[in-house]
Scaffold this active site. Structure first.
Site, short mmCIF file in Angstrom:
data_model
loop_
_atom_site.label_atom_id
_atom_site.label_comp_id
_atom_site.label_asym_id
_atom_site.label_seq_id
_atom_site.Cartn_x
_atom_site.Cartn_y
_atom_site.Cartn_z
N HIS A 1 25.93 58.27 -8.29
CA HIS A 1 26.96 57.57 -7.72
C HIS A 1 27.68 56.51 -8.36
CE1 HIS A 1 25.48 59.27 -3.74
NE2 HIS A 1 24.41 59.52 -4.46
N HIS B 1 19.05 50.17 -0.93
CA HIS B 1 17.48 50.49 -1.22
C HIS B 1 17.17 50.85 0.39
CE1 HIS B 1 13.80 50.64 -2.33
NE2 HIS B 1 13.34 49.53 -2.34
N ASN C 1 24.73 60.35 2.88
CA ASN C 1 25.58 60.97 2.41
C ASN C 1 26.84 61.66 3.32
OD1 ASN C 1 24.83 60.92 -0.41
ND2 ASN C 1 23.76 62.46 -0.50
#
Ligand code: HDE
Length: 684
Positions: free
Chosen positions: A74, A338, A147
């Site tokens: 990413h 995170h 995603n």
């Protein structure tokens, strides 16, 4: 002489700046004003540089250290700020404060990304897109690191480094950049059949989003909501874009990678700058823990989705992005997401992929952002106050006061004190039992049924694009054995799919095997997801040349702009147009044809005007532009004689998505054209 003149000018500028505002003076990092930023300190005008030039050394040293490691995956991304607003209270399923009250607003930062490419790679490559949202809630930060596809390649985090090594450029020569069409990825795919479902998504047009604003987002894993009584509910997160889901086609995406490698990033930036704020609805699929085992797949398996027909999506609120960052590096590059950044009311499931992520994201920030103080960076800093005894380390920017840096203390009256179960984050007290074991659960064993579900849910044109994508990707794989094995793998999904791919690669059709036949999920097809926002925010090329009828030109631009379209007048030549009628003919040319191409636009219109039409129709670049837009299924329109340009480019007047009129006014034309532009026309 030139030297003296420029120095004089610089002196004048400096003086002006000094008068204007002392704050604008150039200084070193120590705040010392700098007299000259263009020349090193030298012994004589042509002599060697001197070590004592502290300003020069500081400047160059800082420059030499400007880079930090890019994200291992990413790396290429773009971010924006906005807010989330809850529709209603979700207190029935979660105690999360930001979901507790209708109208409650929570600031957010979102970063969209591709996965495989380096930081400087093109936006429009075939890949999954990251959709990471940081909610700055009053109870701390919640990161939903998702995603644009609802499933993933692998089931267990132990395989993640292998998968990433396989998809990234091959290590001996670092080729190919940001592309899955190479041997190592497909070698991995044939060995790990759990990738099959995700590979179908990646071969579909979902891997080529038209815009970040027109992508769905998914949390992928099953998470848990936890209510105030400590009851857990399994939850899957969904983002649905207000503008509907829209994709590019492969040929267009490849062209765009060269025409504008920043295509998606630019689109996001420009939409926000122009006030067309991107918007998504957040929804959840909820499964009570009592129903955990009711499905023919395992909720803990990230290669599976829950069809919306089985568990509908409950809308929770909407997210609007309305502010671009000021500093790409400080904000977008240093944003640290995170999966373990959760708030009370949100918890994890035992999904082994998610469990691995709970380790990896903190670990990766330590190297990327140089230590454990990354939460102090402005983009990462929670709005909620931070009180703890964590001290020191690189990049510490807090000045902690007091002598106690430990709990339990009496010297500081026990502060900061643990919040307790009422206010503090409490992990769900879920039961566990079983032997320590390195083995995949048998409930993860079915690798093909949901791949078939996806395939069977696609419309004809989507299936065609998927077959073409497999042909392209495998066509670039050198090993015939790998090609054959993947085709054999596809035979377990659907016979027509496998044969279509085999035929395109001149391979023998694979042997017939039994294939699953799950009921399709219409909610998965792009046909069901185009939305009803018509031409809003779409980019329309209005083709013009000198002699254009400026009445129809400005009429159609106005009528389309009212409907939300972004019109750009594209002319054969740079400069101003010489119109056939007095009107807004000056300064309207936004782009000269030689600087743009059809993939940069969603639709094309040719206004009236005989001299202009003759010039446009005569120009092979214009004809190529129109033909390309037609080939990519886009709406094309013409007014009056403008149809001549379409005809010269080989566009049939009566083809789907073509709106030609000789008698409609610009407004009526725009209404019909906007409807035609709402989706691509694949039946041509
Ligand atoms: Fe990530 N992933 N991932 N991932 N991922 C990272 O974290 C990782 C996975 C996703 O805009 C890294 O800060 C492991 C699934 C996004 O900054 C790293 C596994 C999903 C982003 C990492 C996964 C994602 C990342 C790299 C398998 C969708 C970009 C830099 C166990 C639900 C966030 C970083 C941003 C980034 C590890 C699988 C999404 C290395 C080990 C599944 C959107 O920590």
């Amino acid at each position: 002489m030139g030297h003296d003149t420029s120095r004089d000018r610089k002196d004048e500028q400096l003086e002006a700046a000094r008068v204007r505002d002392d704050d604008h003076l150039l200084t070193t990092n120590q705040g010392v004003p700098v007299d000259d930023d263009d020349n090193t300190l030298r012994a004589g005008e042509r002599g060697p540089s001197l070590l004592e030039d502290f300003h020069f050394r500081e400047k160059l040293t800082h420059f030499d250290h400007e880079r930090i490691p890019e994200r291992v995956v990413h790396a290429r991304g773009a971010g924006a700020y906005g807010h989330f607003e809850a529709y209603a209270s979700c207190g029935d399923v979660t105690r999360a404060h930001f979901l507790a009250e209708p109208g409650r607003r929570t600031p957010v930062f979102v970063r969209f990304s591709t996965v495989a490419g380096s930081r400087g790679s093109a936006d429009t490559v075939r890949d999954v897109r990251g959709f990471a949202v940081k909610f700055y809630t009053e109870e701390g930060n919640f990161d939903l690191v998702g995603n644009n596809m609802p499933v993933f390649f692998i089931q267990d985090g132990a395989k993640f480094p292998d998968f990433v090594h396989a998809v990234k450029p091959e290590p001996h020569n670092e080729i190919p950049q940001a592309a899955s069409a190479h041997d190592t990825l497909w070698d991995f795919v044939r060995k790990q059949t759990e990738t099959t479902h995700m590979m179908l998504w990646v071969m579909s047009d979902r891997a080529l989003p038209r815009s970040y604003r027109t992508m769905q987002g998914f949390g992928v894993h099953t998470f848990r909501f936890v209510d105030a009584d400590g009851t857990g509910t399994f939850v899957k997160f969904h983002w649905k874009p207000r503008l509907g889901v829209h994709s590019l086609v492969w040929d267009e995406a490849q062209r765009l990678a060269g025409l504008d490698p920043d295509f998606n990033r630019r689109d996001l930036w420009e939409a926000i700058e122009s006030g067309a704020f991107p918007e998504w609805e957040l929804g959840v699929q909820l499964v009570p823990e009592s129903r955990e085992h009711e499905f023919d797949f395992d909720l803990l398996d990230a290669t599976k989705l829950i069809p919306e027909e089985l568990v509908p999506v409950r809308p929770l609120g909407r997210m609007v992005l309305d502010r671009n960052p000021d500093d790409f590096f400080a904000e977008t590059e240093q944003a640290a997401f995170h999966t373990a950044h959760v708030v009370p009311g949100i918890d994890f499931s035992n999904d082994p992929l998610l469990q691995a992520r709970l380790f990896s994201y903190l670990d990766t920030q330590l190297i990327r952002l140089g230590g454990p103080n990354f939460a102090q960076l402005p983009v990462n800093r929670p709005l909620a106050e931070v009180h703890n005894n964590q001290r020191d380390a690189y990049h510490q920017s807090s000045v902690h006061v007091g002598r106690t840096a430990y709990t339990d203390n009496a010297l500081a009256m026990g502060c900061p004190a643990a919040a307790g179960p009422e206010r503090g984050y409490q992990h769900l007290q879920a039961g566990v039992d079983g032997a320590k074991i390195k083995r995949r659960s048998p409930s993860f064993a079915d690798h093909f049924t949901q791949a078939a579900l996806f395939w069977r849910s696609m419309s004809d044109w989507e299936r065609e694009h998927i077959v073409e994508a497999f042909r392209f990707e495998l066509g670039k794989v050198d090993s015939v054995e790998i090609r054959r094995d993947v085709v054999a793998q596809l035979a377990h999904v659907d016979r027509a799919l496998a044969e279509g791919v085999a035929d395109g690669l001149a391979l023998e059709r694979p042997e017939a095997v039994a294939t699953p036949e799950p009921a399709p999920s219409p909610a998965l097809s792009l046909d069901a997801l185009a939305g009803d926002s018509g031409i809003a925010t779409m980019k329309v090329a209005v083709l013009a040349a000198s002699g254009v009828d400026t009445g129809t030109l400005s009429g159609v631009v106005d009528a389309l702009t009212v409907r939300g379209a972004v019109c750009e007048v594209v002319a054969c030549d740079a400069g101003q147009l010489d119109g056939d009628a007095p009107g807004r003919d000056k300064d309207v040319v936004r782009r000269a044809m030689f600087t743009v191409a059809a993939p940069l636009y969603d639709a094309v219109v040719v206004p009236d005007g005989d001299r202009a039409v003759e010039r446009l129709a005569d120009d092979h670049v214009v004809r190529g532009f129109v033909a390309e837009a037609y080939r990519h299924g886009k709406a094309l329109g013409s007014l009056g004689l403008g149809v001549g340009v379409l005809a010269a480019s080989g566009v049939p007047e009566d083809a789907p998505g073509v709106v030609s009129t000789r008698d409609l006014g610009p407004d009526e034309f725009a209404a019909r054209f906007a409807a035609a532009a709402a989706r691509r026309h694949w039946s041509r």
